[in-house]
Write a protein that holds these residues in place. Sequence first.
Motif, PDB file in Angstrom:
ATOM      1  N   ALA A  91       0.916  -1.167  -0.069  1.00 30.81           N
ATOM      2  CA  ALA A  91      -0.045  -0.147  -0.111  1.00 30.81           C
ATOM      3  C   ALA A  91       0.870   1.176  -0.074  1.00 30.81           C
ATOM      4  CB  ALA A  91      -0.825   0.124   0.970  1.00 30.81           C
ATOM      5  N   GLU A  92       1.888   1.251   0.649  1.00 26.13           N
ATOM      6  CA  GLU A  92       2.923   2.587   0.890  1.00 26.13           C
ATOM      7  C   GLU A  92       3.539   2.411  -0.659  1.00 26.13           C
ATOM      8  OE1 GLU A  92       4.450   2.301   5.449  1.00 26.13           O
ATOM      9  OE2 GLU A  92       5.357   0.831   3.903  1.00 26.13           O
ATOM     10  N   GLU A  93       3.811   1.570  -1.288  1.00 24.36           N
ATOM     11  CA  GLU A  93       4.510   1.771  -2.476  1.00 24.36           C
ATOM     12  C   GLU A  93       3.495   2.139  -3.354  1.00 24.36           C
ATOM     13  OE1 GLU A  93       6.132  -2.430  -2.579  1.00 24.36           O
ATOM     14  OE2 GLU A  93       8.207  -1.558  -2.402  1.00 24.36           O
ATOM     15  N   MET A  94       2.248   1.806  -3.480  1.00 25.54           N
ATOM     16  CA  MET A  94       1.479   2.333  -4.401  1.00 25.54           C
ATOM     17  C   MET A  94       1.078   3.729  -4.245  1.00 25.54           C
ATOM     18  SD  MET A  94      -1.705  -0.956  -4.222  1.00 25.54           S
ATOM     19  CE  MET A  94      -1.074  -2.648  -4.565  1.00 25.54           C
ATOM     20  N   GLY A 154       5.501   8.182   3.773  1.00 29.33           N
ATOM     21  CA  GLY A 154       6.819   8.279   4.588  1.00 29.33           C
ATOM     22  C   GLY A 154       7.413   7.069   4.176  1.00 29.33           C
ATOM     23  N   LYS A 155       8.170   6.442   5.296  1.00 23.51           N
ATOM     24  CA  LYS A 155       9.083   5.487   5.033  1.00 23.51           C
ATOM     25  C   LYS A 155       8.300   4.082   4.496  1.00 23.51           C
ATOM     26  CE  LYS A 155      13.054   3.015   7.053  1.00 23.51           C
ATOM     27  NZ  LYS A 155      13.739   2.592   8.687  1.00 23.51           N
ATOM     28  N   ILE A 156       8.896   3.541   3.387  1.00 21.68           N
ATOM     29  CA  ILE A 156       8.309   2.224   2.973  1.00 21.68           C
ATOM     30  C   ILE A 156       8.981   1.238   3.857  1.00 21.68           C
ATOM     31  CG2 ILE A 156       7.743   0.973   0.877  1.00 21.68           C
ATOM     32  CD1 ILE A 156       7.108   3.789   0.619  1.00 21.68           C
ATOM     33  N   ASP A 157       8.362   0.747   4.652  1.00 21.28           N
ATOM     34  CA  ASP A 157       8.965  -0.285   5.658  1.00 21.28           C
ATOM     35  C   ASP A 157       7.740  -1.425   6.372  1.00 21.28           C
ATOM     36  OD1 ASP A 157       7.308   1.252   7.067  1.00 21.28           O
ATOM     37  OD2 ASP A 157       8.822   1.885   8.717  1.00 21.28           O
ATOM     38  N   GLY A 158       6.468  -1.245   5.623  1.00 24.13           N
ATOM     39  CA  GLY A 158       5.465  -2.362   6.115  1.00 24.13           C
ATOM     40  C   GLY A 158       4.685  -1.777   7.576  1.00 24.13           C
ATOM     41  N   PHE A 159       5.237  -0.679   7.747  1.00 25.32           N
ATOM     42  CA  PHE A 159       4.441  -0.065   9.244  1.00 25.32           C
ATOM     43  C   PHE A 159       3.615   0.932   8.763  1.00 25.32           C
ATOM     44  CE2 PHE A 159       4.486   2.242  13.224  1.00 25.32           C
ATOM     45  CZ  PHE A 159       4.066   1.305  13.918  1.00 25.32           C
ATOM     46  N   TYR A 160       2.530   0.816   9.236  1.00 27.01           N
ATOM     47  CA  TYR A 160       1.469   1.702   9.226  1.00 27.01           C
ATOM     48  C   TYR A 160       1.398   3.051  10.207  1.00 27.01           C
ATOM     49  CZ  TYR A 160      -3.357   3.115   7.032  1.00 27.01           C
ATOM     50  OH  TYR A 160      -4.343   3.556   6.213  1.00 27.01           O
ATOM     51  N   THR A 170      -9.341  -0.046   3.768  1.00 28.92           N
ATOM     52  CA  THR A 170     -10.154  -1.598   3.733  1.00 28.92           C
ATOM     53  C   THR A 170     -11.341  -1.273   2.527  1.00 28.92           C
ATOM     54  OG1 THR A 170     -11.287  -2.794   5.176  1.00 28.92           O
ATOM     55  CG2 THR A 170     -11.831  -0.400   5.497  1.00 28.92           C
ATOM     56  N   GLY A 171     -12.051  -2.249   2.051  1.00 29.00           N
ATOM     57  CA  GLY A 171     -12.893  -2.253   1.442  1.00 29.00           C
ATOM     58  C   GLY A 171     -12.861  -1.141   0.177  1.00 29.00           C
ATOM     59  N   GLU A 172     -13.736  -0.388  -0.188  1.00 32.64           N
ATOM     60  CA  GLU A 172     -13.778   0.490  -1.208  1.00 32.64           C
ATOM     61  C   GLU A 172     -12.272   1.291  -1.420  1.00 32.64           C
ATOM     62  OE1 GLU A 172     -16.583   3.743  -3.531  1.00 32.64           O
ATOM     63  OE2 GLU A 172     -16.984   3.362  -1.159  1.00 32.64           O
ATOM     64  N   THR A 173     -11.742   1.781  -0.239  1.00 33.68           N
ATOM     65  CA  THR A 173     -10.618   2.538  -0.443  1.00 33.68           C
ATOM     66  C   THR A 173      -9.379   1.601  -0.971  1.00 33.68           C
ATOM     67  OG1 THR A 173     -11.174   3.722   1.461  1.00 33.68           O
ATOM     68  CG2 THR A 173      -8.816   3.625   0.682  1.00 33.68           C
ATOM     69  N   THR A 174      -9.412   0.267  -0.420  1.00 36.41           N
ATOM     70  CA  THR A 174      -8.407  -0.639  -0.899  1.00 36.41           C
ATOM     71  C   THR A 174      -8.571  -0.806  -2.343  1.00 36.41           C
ATOM     72  OG1 THR A 174      -8.200  -1.413   1.042  1.00 36.41           O
ATOM     73  CG2 THR A 174      -7.305  -2.765  -0.724  1.00 36.41           C
TER      74      THR A 174
END
Length: 485
Positions: free
Chosen positions: A410-413, A422-428, A452-456
């Motif tokens: 999601a961060e990369e997208m 922010g930092k692409i590290d897998g932490f939200y 989640t849902g529609e946003t994803t």
Amino acid sequence: MEEEKKLEGHSEENSYIRMKKFKFIMLIFLLVFSTAGITLIALSFGDEKAVSVAIPERKEFSKLYEAYDMLDEKYYEKVDHKKLIDGAIAGMVKALDDPYSDYMTKEENEKFQESISASFQGIGAEIQELNGEIVVVSPIKGSPAEKAGLKPNDKIITVDDKNIQGMSANEAVLLIRGEKGTKVTLGIQRPDNHEIIKMTITRDEIPINTVYPEMLENGVAKIQITTFSKHTYDDLTTALKEMEDKGMKSLIIDLRRNPGGLLDQAIGIANLFVPEGKNIVQVEYRDGTIEKTVAKGGKKINVPTVVLIDKGSASASEILAGAVSETVGIPLIGDKSFGKGTVQTADNFEDGSNVKYTMAKWLTPDGNWIHKKGIEPDYKVSLPEYANLSYIDPDKELKLSSASGEVKSAEEMLKVLGYKPGKIDGFYDTDTEKAVKTFQKDEKLKENGILTGETTVKLMNSLTEHIQKNDSQVKKAIEVISKEK
């Protein structure tokens, strides 16, 4: 059928079958399998006469009959004779160790026929069994599978939490397909990644529209062929006429993620480009005999043309790409193709089941066999890394303090789409939450910072649209084709 099996099973004791006495006349026909094929033997019986008839002995089958009788008589539950026979045939075909040869029950055969007809219900993906694993060849354009992010070479490990390792492709298809509107959850493993990605896909009606034309700038027509089904050639000629009417000056044939299909359709399309008398494809049989299919006369496409291929381009796609490349010198652009150089046929049984098996290998016009090697493009151009980002399950809720591979995707997208996670590290973290809120605001969604849902779904669709607008392979095709005018 059961009685016939038992009669043949006693042949190891004596190569003759002694029939009992009957008080009436009857005629029995036995089908006896011999090395020469199927032999029909008529046995006539009368009053007080006993008749002995010689039957060619097939010693190699005695073990099979013995196993059948053993299970039939001694298994702790009553066995299903049909299942035993189906299993024996399926095992025989599986022993060929050929992912393209299958035994299909009546139900499986019907599903297979659906896949080359007008439409079917499912997720829309071509799969194959490879080394005991179910592997995606390519998703169908516009299908739920493509929209969900299924990609070529993805391994399907589970279907609705049921492990499908060791299943045939046909068995897996029966689990994956289903009625429109129902959901199926696939456990996916990407190449070089041991993590299992859970992907929930809503099944839909999958129309077999195989030809998608569009006119780009400066008279460049782009026609995508997604598979080769019964009407692909006719649909392509219609699309070409449409593009010609719109002023087509050059042509891009897009065979990316095209898993193949019907051989005659690929040959017909190749004939539009290959000069009369030149080879389109060669088929080599087990005895070394080579059958050549040469181009006929008729309408030919003479505008500058290039062809796009990738690792999802297989079988009939490779026949077409190889034909136009070797005979006309049409440039191939993209990634190396899949590498399927064999031809299959199917023989039907009376009960509706059939055996699909490899009956030959095909060669390019110059005699090259591309099996397991693929076709190298003239211009190697890959899509950017972000085109291979992992799927994010819309049913999951990713929010502040979440940590996972899906968060990293999601961060990369978000970063690719111009947001600042922010930092692409897998932490939200708070930066990720802020980026999601900004994305939701731009897309007129509820601004809660939760993915989640529609946003994803909207995030993944936005990435797909971005990839299509910035398609590096199409850009290279336009560049190459402009030099050929």
